[in-house]
Design a protein around this motif. Structure first.
Motif, short mmCIF file in Angstrom:
data_model
loop_
_atom_site.label_atom_id
_atom_site.label_comp_id
_atom_site.label_asym_id
_atom_site.label_seq_id
_atom_site.Cartn_x
_atom_site.Cartn_y
_atom_site.Cartn_z
N ILE A 181 -4.07 3.36 3.35
CA ILE A 181 -2.66 3.71 3.47
C ILE A 181 -2.48 5.20 3.22
CG2 ILE A 181 -0.34 3.27 2.57
CD1 ILE A 181 -1.49 0.63 1.38
N GLU A 182 -1.87 5.90 4.16
CA GLU A 182 -1.52 7.30 3.93
C GLU A 182 -0.22 7.33 3.15
OE1 GLU A 182 -0.27 11.34 6.38
OE2 GLU A 182 -1.42 9.77 7.41
N SER A 183 -0.27 7.86 1.93
CA SER A 183 0.90 7.80 1.07
C SER A 183 0.87 8.89 0.02
CB SER A 183 0.97 6.43 0.37
OG SER A 183 2.11 6.32 -0.46
N ALA A 200 4.62 5.28 0.26
CA ALA A 200 4.44 4.42 1.43
C ALA A 200 3.85 3.06 1.09
CB ALA A 200 3.55 5.12 2.47
N ASP A 249 4.06 -0.74 0.08
CA ASP A 249 5.04 -1.80 0.32
C ASP A 249 5.81 -2.12 -0.97
OD1 ASP A 249 6.44 -4.10 0.92
OD2 ASP A 249 4.72 -5.16 1.78
#
Length: 309
Positions: free
Chosen positions: A184-186, A191, A193
């Motif tokens: 996950i790019e965050s 980002a 969930d």
């Protein structure tokens, strides 16, 4: 090839020569080895395309001229470029596992490897760990090692750097974890969930204070500065993690964070805070653990600290 190397006939000759040259050059170690001779052995083994563990057993074996030249060139690069050995060969090991690296990620070296190899015991029951988030994952080493040592757990790897996540993706493929490890790019939790619930959130975020960053040895300057810089105090990202982690943890979930050189600053900032500082048999420090109820209790203090930062 320098004339002096013509007399290096055996593998052991090359390791000894390399270790002496590394010492003479004043290299800094700490990216997989802690001394000149282990570093030389690692690079000699790679140049000769042989397993590192066989270096001692085959130390008296003679090398060819071509092999000698390949070793000398690689050792020379380590001296001339002050580049960590892991970057020169493109891989290293973490928690007993091979990991691919590039200069888009830090070289894995966290003491968390020891905790992961025990399945996070005794702080968690390995069989009950179902979901893990590796925040600021970089190469993915922490989360991927956790997935390998806890084969029933699903793992998310999150990082703000697309380049780092490309390396994490390669490491996920290397260990065949596409079915259980998500990337996950965050920017921290941004980002993730909102409905995600993790049993363990583990992180080795940037924690180097501005003044300390300027004094790091040359080897560290090959690593991405994004992985080091954390404001004046070194706590900019850590405070945000402390504030937001409860929203993503199970009721008795664990937050485990490496803060390294910022440990004393964190403790001084929150003298009343209950931080469990972990100890490691193989060395390393600056890793704390908190459970969700403790984080919730201190939430107001963390929120204020982030606002004041």
């Amino acid at each position: 090839m320098p004339v002096e190397t013509d007399e290096l006939q055996t593998i052991q000759d090359l390791v000894r020569w390399g270790g002496c040259r590394f010492t003479e050059a004043g290299l800094h170690f700490g990216h997989g080895t802690d001394n000149a001779f282990d570093e030389a052995a690692w690079l000699v083994a790679d140049a000769l395309k042989m397993p590192l563990e066989l270096i001692a057993e085959y130390g008296q074996c003679r090398v060819t001229d071509t092999e000698r030249e390949a070793v000398v060139v690689l050792l020379g690069r380590r001296i001339d470029e002050r580049r960590p050995a892991a970057y020169l060969i493109g891989r290293t090991w973490f928690a007993g596992l091979e990991m691919l690296v590039s200069e888009h990620v830090m070289v894995p070296r966290s003491p968390l490897a020891e905790l992961i190899s025990h399945g996070f015991a005794p702080w968690a029951k390995p069989a009950e760990v179902g979901r893990i988030l590796d925040l600021c994952t970089g190469s993915g080493c922490i989360g991927i090692a956790a997935a390998m040592h806890l084969p029933d757990a699903d793992v998310d790897l999150a990082d703000i750097s697309p380049a780092a996540l490309r390396i994490a993706m390669r490491n996920r493929a290397l260990h065949g974890l596409e079915d259980r490890v998500r990337i996950i790019e965050s920017d921290l939790f941004a980002a993730i969930d909102d409905e995600a619930v993790y049993d363990i959130i583990v992180s080795n975020p940037p924690y180097v204070a501005a003044a300390e960053l300027e004094s790091l040895p040359a080897e560290y300057r090959h690593e991405p500065q994004l992985a080091f810089a954390a404001g004046e105090s070194g706590l900019d990202l850590v405070l945000r993690i402390l504030r937001d982690a409860p929203d993503f943890l199970a009721d008795d979930g664990l937050l485990i964070v490496e803060v390294g050189s910022a440990a004393e600053t964190l403790q001084d900032r929150f003298p009343e805070l209950h931080l469990t500082w972990l100890e490691f048999e193989r060395g390393g420090e600056g890793v704390f653990l908190m459970r969700r109820p403790e984080l919730v209790e201190a939430h107001a203090a963390f929120a204020k600290a982030v606002g004041d930062a």
